[in-house]
Design an enzyme around this catalytic site. Structure first.
Site, short mmCIF file in Angstrom:
data_model
loop_
_atom_site.label_atom_id
_atom_site.label_comp_id
_atom_site.label_asym_id
_atom_site.label_seq_id
_atom_site.Cartn_x
_atom_site.Cartn_y
_atom_site.Cartn_z
N GLU A 180 -3.49 0.25 8.18
CA GLU A 180 -2.32 0.63 8.97
C GLU A 180 -2.47 0.12 10.38
O GLU A 180 -3.54 0.20 10.98
CB GLU A 180 -2.14 2.16 9.03
CG GLU A 180 -1.65 2.81 7.77
CD GLU A 180 -1.42 4.31 7.95
OE1 GLU A 180 -1.15 4.75 9.10
OE2 GLU A 180 -1.53 5.04 6.96
N HIS A 230 -2.59 11.29 0.55
CA HIS A 230 -2.06 11.07 1.89
C HIS A 230 -1.44 12.38 2.37
O HIS A 230 -0.24 12.45 2.65
CB HIS A 230 -1.05 9.91 1.90
CG HIS A 230 -0.81 9.32 3.25
ND1 HIS A 230 -0.92 7.97 3.51
CD2 HIS A 230 -0.46 9.89 4.43
CE1 HIS A 230 -0.62 7.74 4.78
NE2 HIS A 230 -0.34 8.90 5.36
N ARG A 238 0.85 -1.18 0.00
CA ARG A 238 0.00 0.00 0.00
C ARG A 238 0.89 1.24 0.00
O ARG A 238 1.74 1.40 0.88
CB ARG A 238 -0.92 0.00 1.23
CG ARG A 238 -1.76 1.26 1.34
CD ARG A 238 -2.71 1.25 2.53
NE ARG A 238 -3.37 2.55 2.61
CZ ARG A 238 -3.15 3.46 3.55
NH1 ARG A 238 -2.31 3.21 4.55
NH2 ARG A 238 -3.78 4.61 3.52
N ASN A 287 -7.44 2.24 9.79
CA ASN A 287 -6.15 2.43 10.44
C ASN A 287 -6.37 2.47 11.95
O ASN A 287 -7.11 3.33 12.44
CB ASN A 287 -5.49 3.74 10.00
CG ASN A 287 -5.08 3.71 8.54
OD1 ASN A 287 -5.19 2.70 7.86
ND2 ASN A 287 -4.60 4.85 8.05
N TYR A 295 -4.50 2.45 15.79
CA TYR A 295 -3.30 2.55 16.61
C TYR A 295 -3.59 2.58 18.10
O TYR A 295 -2.79 2.11 18.90
CB TYR A 295 -2.52 3.84 16.26
CG TYR A 295 -1.88 3.80 14.90
CD1 TYR A 295 -0.65 3.16 14.70
CD2 TYR A 295 -2.48 4.39 13.80
CE1 TYR A 295 -0.05 3.13 13.46
CE2 TYR A 295 -1.89 4.36 12.55
CZ TYR A 295 -0.68 3.73 12.38
OH TYR A 295 -0.09 3.69 11.14
N GLU A 331 -7.05 8.88 6.06
CA GLU A 331 -7.28 9.59 7.32
C GLU A 331 -7.70 11.05 7.13
O GLU A 331 -7.01 11.98 7.55
CB GLU A 331 -6.04 9.50 8.21
CG GLU A 331 -5.66 8.09 8.56
CD GLU A 331 -4.49 7.99 9.53
OE1 GLU A 331 -4.22 6.88 10.01
OE2 GLU A 331 -3.85 9.03 9.81
#
Length: 448
Positions: free
Chosen positions: A354, A128, A84, A299, A301, A173
């Site tokens: 991610e 991005h 990616r 994504n 985290y 994002e």
């Protein structure tokens, strides 16, 4: 060479599950003005050294523009199915409008050829965070016209490359683009204005819908979707204040981007909370935004820990924190995915686009020992499998990141890669986590 084997969890992922790694253009490519590339808002943002923790910029980064063959060779050695990456809009259209830059497209043409030669599927992200500065000069994402320029760009990329790419995501994002770029000025273009940030979020969603239409008009066979950073929001205590804070946080972050795409409106709780800062929405906007998507990129985290106390109660961080100061909380991933499955009946297949951690890695004796990252990835894969076992349709996992790179306003002070980069020499060194990931993927293929 260090050999690491520790697969002692429910790891019977489907044989057709996609294993990959991820990067983004500004963070690794360098060559910031090579071959006709125009400046992006991040090139401009970095000119003020105070904006970046270590005063650095993306002029060279990992020099991937010149070293892409070496980097694809590393991908091949890891045995990943997919890669990616993002395209630098200003590389292929220097001003974000007008003429296309054939030399810029040539770079991605060569990269796609190299990936195909190594049997690695391409997952492309169109945006991005590196908006062409020419568009910023016209108002950037605060200008509604930028959404239409984005659709033009998406159509051209899909027309040229759509048959060679497995999946295309419109945005990475958009929460960060709006909230960090326009809400608190941590990211380019460096604006701190809450009302602007919320309007920008609407224009980003509008641009997503317009781009989906444009790419479908280009008859691209690639799977089309969007990548959102998402999290659960947990109250620190059972107090009404903490519960209210958590409910609003989830509404203004995860639901703010999901509801328009899947329900055709913004979440009422968030709209009430935003009050006079709520975005201007034109008739028909939600019809454009609510395009069917083929996949959702998630994504993950950390979770959001919500405390209304002064000072706020800290998150428990029972598994510690990353070098970014983020709580390690793998259980939040299945909680999030199961919540999404329940809230959005039309949820398409999900890719974890991610997941990874920053760690203060150093080279010693030609090796990089990062057991913390291995533990992090293992725990999150175990948590992911739990969600899959409970019915969430997850098709792939992309570890962030292939390479240590330019970590936005942290510069080169944070290392997310499974491959260490010596920025002075551009020497690449596979970390223990890369060796572990390679063995893990090989074991999955062998049916272990």
């Amino acid at each position: 060479m260090t050999k690491i084997q520790n697969f002692d969890f429910n790891n019977d992922f489907p044989q057709d599950f996609t294993w990959g790694v991820a990067t983004s253009s500004f963070q690794i490519e360098g060559a910031s003005s090579a071959d006709g590339k125009g400046p992006s808002i991040w090139d401009t943002f970095c000119l003020d050294r105070a904006n970046i923790k270590d005063g650095s910029d993306g002029t060279v980064a990992c020099d991937h523009y010149h070293r892409y063959r070496e980097d694809v060779g590393i991908l091949s050695s890891l045995g990943v199915d997919a890669y990616r990456f993002s395209m630098a809009w200003a590389r292929v259209q220097p001003d974000g409008k007008g003429a296309w830059n054939e030399a810029g497209f040539g770079f991605y043409d060569r990269l796609l050829d190299e990936l195909a030669a190594n049997d690695i599927r391409a997952h492309l992200t169109l945006y991005h965070w590196d908006l062409p500065q020419g568009l910023q000069d016209d108002g950037g994402w605060l200008n509604r016209d930028t959404a239409h320029r984005f659709a033009d760009y998406a159509h051209e990329v899909a027309r040229r490359f759509g048959k060679r790419i497995e999946a295309i995501a419109t945005h990475n994002e958009p929460w960060c683009t709006a909230n960090l770029g326009y809400g608190n000025a941590q990211f380019a273009p460096g604006v701190a204005d809450l009302k602007q940030s919320i309007q920008v979020s609407h224009h980003l969603l509008l641009s997503h819908g317009l781009a989906m239409r444009a790419m479908r008009e280009a008859s691209s066979p690639a799977k089309l979707g969007i990548v959102l950073n998402q999290w659960t929001a947990d109250p620190a205590t059972d107090s009404q204040a903490d519960r209210d804070m958590a409910a609003f946080e989830y509404a203004r972050s995860t639901q703010w981007f999901m509801d328009p795409i899947f329900k055709g409106h913004y979440p009422e709780l968030a709209l009430r909370g935003h009050g006079a800062n709520a975005p201007q929405v034109r008739d028909g906007d939600f019809d454009i935004i609510r395009q069917k998507i083929d996949f959702l990129g998630c994504n993950y985290y950390f979770r959001s820990w919500c405390s209304a106390a002064n000072p706020p109660l800290p998150a428990p961080a029972r598994l510690g924190t990353t070098d970014m100061g983020w709580e390690i909380h793998p259980q939040g991933l299945p909680e999030l995915l199961l919540k999404l499955k329940e809230e959005y009946p039309e949820l398409p297949p999900v890719y974890i686009t991610e997941n990874g951690m920053a760690n203060p890695d150093t080279v010693s004796g030609g090796q990089v020992h990062d057991p913390e990252r291995i533990a992090y990835v293992r725990s999150h894969l175990a948590a992911l499998k739990e969600a899959m076992d409970k019915g969430v349709d997850v098709r792939g996992y992309f570890l962030w990141s292939l390479l240590d790179n330019f970590e936005w306003n942290s510069g080169y002070s944070k290392r997310f890669g499974i491959v260490h980069v010596d920025y002075a020499t551009q020497q690449r060194t596979l970390k223990d986590s890369a060796l572990w990931y390679r063995e893990f993927i090989a074991a999955r293929r062998a049916g272990a």
